[in-house]
Design a protein around this motif. Structure first.
Motif, PDB file in Angstrom:
ATOM      1  N   UNK A  79       0.809  -1.192   0.020  1.00 14.27           N
ATOM      2  CA  UNK A  79       0.122  -0.027  -0.097  1.00 14.27           C
ATOM      3  C   UNK A  79       0.931   0.970  -0.088  1.00 14.27           C
ATOM      4  N   UNK A  80       1.775   1.390   0.895  1.00 15.51           N
ATOM      5  CA  UNK A  80       2.804   2.511   1.033  1.00 15.51           C
ATOM      6  C   UNK A  80       3.507   2.723  -0.499  1.00 15.51           C
ATOM      7  N   UNK A  83       1.144   4.295  -2.925  1.00 16.06           N
ATOM      8  CA  UNK A  83       1.157   5.695  -2.506  1.00 16.06           C
ATOM      9  C   UNK A  83       2.084   6.372  -2.848  1.00 16.06           C
ATOM     10  N   UNK A  84       3.371   5.860  -2.630  1.00 18.83           N
ATOM     11  CA  UNK A  84       4.688   6.537  -2.854  1.00 18.83           C
ATOM     12  C   UNK A  84       4.605   7.074  -4.678  1.00 18.83           C
ATOM     13  N   UNK A  86       2.444   8.803  -5.858  1.00 14.86           N
ATOM     14  CA  UNK A  86       2.002  10.202  -6.051  1.00 14.86           C
ATOM     15  C   UNK A  86       3.083  11.106  -5.875  1.00 14.86           C
TER      16      UNK A  86
ATOM     17  N   UNK B  59      -5.226  16.313   2.877  1.00 17.59           N
ATOM     18  CA  UNK B  59      -6.061  15.206   2.673  1.00 17.59           C
ATOM     19  C   UNK B  59      -7.485  15.591   2.345  1.00 17.59           C
ATOM     20  N   UNK B  74      -8.531   7.638   3.808  1.00 21.34           N
ATOM     21  CA  UNK B  74      -9.666   6.900   3.783  1.00 21.34           C
ATOM     22  C   UNK B  74      -9.388   5.517   3.571  1.00 21.34           C
ATOM     23  N   UNK B  75      -9.693   4.366   3.715  1.00 19.55           N
ATOM     24  CA  UNK B  75      -9.371   3.066   3.554  1.00 19.55           C
ATOM     25  C   UNK B  75      -8.101   2.683   3.846  1.00 19.55           C
ATOM     26  N   UNK B  76      -7.595   3.325   4.869  1.00 20.90           N
ATOM     27  CA  UNK B  76      -6.168   3.012   5.324  1.00 20.90           C
ATOM     28  C   UNK B  76      -6.160   1.695   5.897  1.00 20.90           C
ATOM     29  N   UNK B  77      -4.703   1.187   5.622  1.00 18.66           N
ATOM     30  CA  UNK B  77      -4.384  -0.003   6.289  1.00 18.66           C
ATOM     31  C   UNK B  77      -3.043   0.466   7.328  1.00 18.66           C
ATOM     32  N   UNK B  97      -0.532   3.012   6.213  1.00 20.47           N
ATOM     33  CA  UNK B  97       0.589   2.689   5.235  1.00 20.47           C
ATOM     34  C   UNK B  97       0.503   3.675   3.895  1.00 20.47           C
ATOM     35  N   UNK B  98      -0.638   4.104   3.450  1.00 22.36           N
ATOM     36  CA  UNK B  98      -0.760   5.067   2.177  1.00 22.36           C
ATOM     37  C   UNK B  98      -0.072   6.332   2.775  1.00 22.36           C
ATOM     38  N   UNK B 100       1.833   7.037   5.062  1.00 23.96           N
ATOM     39  CA  UNK B 100       3.404   6.919   5.322  1.00 23.96           C
ATOM     40  C   UNK B 100       4.109   7.469   4.274  1.00 23.96           C
ATOM     41  N   UNK B 101       3.727   7.399   2.901  1.00 16.76           N
ATOM     42  CA  UNK B 101       4.350   7.924   1.726  1.00 16.76           C
ATOM     43  C   UNK B 101       4.387   9.374   2.010  1.00 16.76           C
ATOM     44  N   UNK B 127      -1.514  16.196  -4.726  1.00  6.60           N
ATOM     45  CA  UNK B 127      -2.863  15.977  -4.162  1.00  6.60           C
ATOM     46  C   UNK B 127      -3.896  16.968  -5.251  1.00  6.60           C
TER      47      UNK B 127
END
Lengths: 328, 328
Positions: A79-80, A83-84, A86, B59, B74-77, B97-98, B100-101, B127
């Motif tokens: 997941x990370x 997201x990176x 981006x 965000x 949203x929908x984060x792990x 996790x997302x 963290x990016x 974003x």
């Protein structure tokens, strides 16, 4: 001396070495094993210090490795890394979410002034790894592969570039000012048995051997040195060893690999598929063993480790007898 | 001047401000909005620079916020955070996790010498946030809350300690050598309308106001300054504003909040539930508006933003007329 009493030191790269070591720790006492691990493939990604070979060995000995890939953690998510995308144009190195914790911790500890040795030991303890894991050096050594397309750090050459391009030269940047990590030469000199698991001789074992004093320690140790060929029928199980060897003008066979280790090697374990090379490998003082070296499961890793350890014990007995004869 | 032509500057903390701003950008032209954001709550976790308020605003304006929590994606792990427990005793700050990016990118950019302003702008662009987001300062300012248990950085006090303990003092470490980020005072002086969304007056708006020149710019600006009370019926919707105010000996009510802004405030928007305080709030030059300030959904955020913007336009008209009268 039983197998459980043997003090063993291994020089290791990543996946191939890890597959062997998972068997070895079931044949010998893991607390008597020291693994000296290549850090020439280390790389910074997203500001994090990533040590692929250290992690592969640690995760494998902890039983946490992704069995299919041979690297990274099992049941991993990304997941990370997604997201990176981006923020970064390049996210080709597979950093899993759980794996990231290791890179975060290592990076923070290094920034706080800890040595890579210290962090590696802390990480190994956190994973309850009983063997001693040593990075080859606390100084940055970076493997750079030159192809006709230019010079690339190893991960960029192999993971991003998929090992494409005719190899012209391999350099280890930083080597001139690098020392082996504390304990590396001592672990070589004091072991009862030295093992080179099936790792890439150029970019995994090569950087370790290039550190000052390491090769000398291997030449001078009284203990037998046993290597397992990373090539089977002229091909590596994984990785670019064949392309690197051929690029550097070295025969892509067990014969070529043996030339790289001939000054310190006592026993060379090759796959039965390479038995045709036995005659060319024969030299004074080099024992050749042919066996099945392809470690598709844990049982095969254990079987191979047993062959290596048994050979080590036999060599030790022979030497002790020789020494006994000489003093008579 | 229509609402779409207004240049608006807002001073913001995290969740409360974000809930208001998501409505505001649907009432005014988001490209004409500048948000000056508290960084006193910033903290380093696992070697990463985390800016909770910057991220909450980014965000939220990107439509990516976790709607239920009000912070995080949203929908984060939380796989990496779980894995960090292997290495760290404390993993109480919710890093997804997302998410963290963002922290990885910010940290790497800062280490490479970029300012927090520059990184904040890059992240906002990534974003596709149209508003200009400014950290209050590029210098580290850290809010420290003193309770009878000792001094704690804000996140440790509020997230780890859940805001427990009698507050004795609030300090902004680093303030003595901190300047507002480039553009902060200019954005206050040049706006057509200044807004203080419902943020914690002590630890969200407080650090921004404490920076040299910021309060002066708010006092001197020709534009109306409209604040929305973060307290409803004497309680914050979220966060420890009541405990902080009472610990500092300030009345825990809209009256107490108004005392903190009285030197620059033109209009104070309070919840209808606090209408009983209107008489005590009345002062020369302060307009009190009572309305529903609880933003449980986007429509309510938009409705509140419309009230604020309409009031801003009205005040501007009045002032222009006054100036017109004076020059006649």
């Amino acid at each position: 001396m039983t197998s459980r009493d043997l003090t063993v030191t291994a020089l290791a790269g990543g996946v191939g070495a890890a597959r062997f070591l998972r068997g070895l720790v079931r044949v010998i006492d893991p607390a008597r094993l020291c693994v000296i691990i290549n850090t020439g493939d280390d790389e910074e990604f997203f500001g994090l210090h990533v040590s692929p070979d250290l992690d592969t060995i640690t995760y494998t000995l902890a039983g946490a490795i992704d069995q299919n890939k041979g690297w990274g953690l099992g049941q991993e998510t990304f997941r990370c890394l997604e997201a990176l995308q981006r923020y970064y144009a390049e996210t080709w190195f597979g950093l899993g979410d759980a794996d990231l914790a290791t890179h975060l911790f290592r990076t923070q500890q290094l920034r706080q002034g800890k040595s890579l040795s210290e962090v590696t030991a802390t990480i190994a303890r956190a994973w309850e790894v009983q063997a001693t894991l040593l990075p080859m050096s606390n100084d940055p050594v970076r493997t750079v592969v030159h192809t006709e397309a230019g010079a690339l750090p190893f991960q960029a050459y192999f993971v991003k570039g998929q090992g494409e391009g005719q190899v012209q030269k391999v350099e280890f940047h930083g080597l001139a000012t690098a020392s082996p990590a504390p304990g590396v030469c001592e672990a070589i000199r004091s072991a009862d048995l030295l093992i080179l698991p099936p790792s890439n001789p150029i970019v995994s074992i090569g950087p370790i051997l290039a550190l000052p004093g390491v090769r000398q320690a291997l030449r001078e140790t009284q203990a037998p040195v046993v290597a397992i060929s990373p090539l089977v029928a002229g091909k590596p199980i994984k990785g670019p060893a064949d392309r690197l060897l051929s690029g550097l003008g070295i025969e892509v066979s067990v014969v070529g690999v043996a030339t790289l280790y001939r000054d310190f090697l006592d026993t060379f374990v090759i796959d039965s598929q390479d038995a045709n090379h036995c005659a060319r490998l024969q030299q004074e003082d080099l024992t050749i063993i042919t066996t099945d070296t392809i470690m598709t499961d844990l049982e095969k890793s254990i079987a191979l480790a047993q062959v290596v350890v048994e050979q080590g014990r036999k060599k030790r007995r022979t030497r002790t007898e020789e020494r006994g004869l000489r003093t008579e």
